[in-house]
Design a protein around this motif. Structure first.
Motif, PDB file in Angstrom:
ATOM      1  N   THR A  14     -55.000 101.075  23.704  1.00 47.21           N
ATOM      2  CA  THR A  14     -53.495 101.468  23.474  1.00 47.21           C
ATOM      3  C   THR A  14     -53.537 101.777  22.027  1.00 47.21           C
ATOM      4  O   THR A  14     -52.946 102.837  21.861  1.00 47.21           O
ATOM      5  N   THR A  18     -52.297 105.485  21.149  1.00 49.40           N
ATOM      6  CA  THR A  18     -51.285 105.659  20.180  1.00 49.40           C
ATOM      7  C   THR A  18     -51.732 106.658  19.039  1.00 49.40           C
ATOM      8  O   THR A  18     -51.011 107.627  18.522  1.00 49.40           O
ATOM      9  N   GLN A 119     -49.122  94.683  15.851  1.00 54.94           N
ATOM     10  CA  GLN A 119     -49.048  95.738  14.701  1.00 54.94           C
ATOM     11  C   GLN A 119     -47.444  95.883  14.559  1.00 54.94           C
ATOM     12  O   GLN A 119     -46.520  95.635  15.623  1.00 54.94           O
ATOM     13  N   VAL A 128     -40.832  98.893  14.991  1.00 54.94           N
ATOM     14  CA  VAL A 128     -41.271  98.364  16.223  1.00 54.94           C
ATOM     15  C   VAL A 128     -42.445  97.074  16.133  1.00 54.94           C
ATOM     16  O   VAL A 128     -43.256  97.634  15.243  1.00 54.94           O
ATOM     17  N   TYR A 130     -45.075  95.084  17.993  1.00 59.25           N
ATOM     18  CA  TYR A 130     -45.964  95.097  19.253  1.00 59.25           C
ATOM     19  C   TYR A 130     -46.726  93.743  18.999  1.00 59.25           C
ATOM     20  O   TYR A 130     -47.331  93.364  18.217  1.00 59.25           O
ATOM     21  N   ALA A 173     -42.082  95.154  21.687  1.00 57.32           N
ATOM     22  CA  ALA A 173     -42.822  95.606  22.628  1.00 57.32           C
ATOM     23  C   ALA A 173     -43.943  94.791  22.988  1.00 57.32           C
ATOM     24  O   ALA A 173     -44.801  94.675  22.117  1.00 57.32           O
ATOM     25  N   ASP A 174     -43.958  94.323  24.341  1.00 51.09           N
ATOM     26  CA  ASP A 174     -45.204  93.717  24.709  1.00 51.09           C
ATOM     27  C   ASP A 174     -46.361  94.327  25.104  1.00 51.09           C
ATOM     28  O   ASP A 174     -45.975  95.267  26.180  1.00 51.09           O
ATOM     29  N   ILE A 175     -47.440  94.538  24.393  1.00 52.87           N
ATOM     30  CA  ILE A 175     -48.497  95.456  24.724  1.00 52.87           C
ATOM     31  C   ILE A 175     -49.121  95.088  25.817  1.00 52.87           C
ATOM     32  O   ILE A 175     -49.367  96.285  26.782  1.00 52.87           O
TER      33      ILE A 175
END
Length: 187
Positions: A14, A18, A119, A128, A130, A173-175
């Motif tokens: 991820t 990103t 993060q 945001v 994460y 945001a739930d990675i």
């Protein structure tokens, strides 16, 4: 379709995805990218954070996500978090003139998962956070609570972090729950 062997592999892929997206279209790592329509710049930056508390035993049985900007709210949330916990950590000191506390409480879970903030990214429109629920307890710095043959224990994972003051809207945001955000990164 290839499945990821560990949440750590997913997290790494991820982050790589990103980074590629930042080069191609937006920049969460401090780059400046001209906007397409009006020529203005969009700036994104990874925000360092300090972990104030992390573990698997919270007094909060329901999922809750907070951005805390004052002492009274901090005391209230910490009080809910530590209720009925015999050896609860005392309230960490925070300078709310300079900092915001971000709290992620997953609520009661029977899967034995641990929780970690991966993060925090600040952009011009929002910040945001994460976060990741994982089976990788040793990777997250949480003591192993079971062996492979044991049934998962009921846990209430939590993590509290302090970041520089957040004045923009905050999004969580739930990675691990967002595995389909980049199909090209999953292979």
């Amino acid at each position: 379709m290839t499945t990821l062997k560990t949440p750590l592999n997913f997290f790494i892929k991820t982050v790589v995805c990103t980074a590629l997206a930042s080069i191609l279209s937006w920049a969460p790592c401090g780059f400046v990218v001209p906007a397409q329509a009006d020529g203005t710049e969009k700036t994104f930056a990874v925000v360092p954070f300090e972990t104030l508390g992390v573990g698997s035993e919270s007094g909060c049985a329901k999922r809750a996500l907070f951005a805390i900007n004052d002492e009274a709210e901090w005391q209230r949330v910490w009080g809910v978090h530590t209720q009925n916990i015999a050896d609860a950590q005392s309230l960490p000191k925070v300078d709310f003139l300079r900092q915001t506390v971000i709290a992620v409480l997953s609520g009661e879970r029977s899967d034995g998962k641990s929780l970690q903030v991966g993060q925090v990214v600040r952009g011009t429109q929002e910040t945001v956070v994460y976060f990741l629920l994982s089976d990788e307890k040793s990777w997250l710095g949480v003591a192993e609570t079971q062996t492979k043959n044991d049934e998962p224990q009921t846990v209430r994972p939590y993590v509290f972090v302090a970041v520089d003051k957040v004045n923009s809207p905050l999004r969580f945001a739930d990675i691990y729950g967002a595995q389909n955000i980049c199909s090209k990164c999953a292979g």
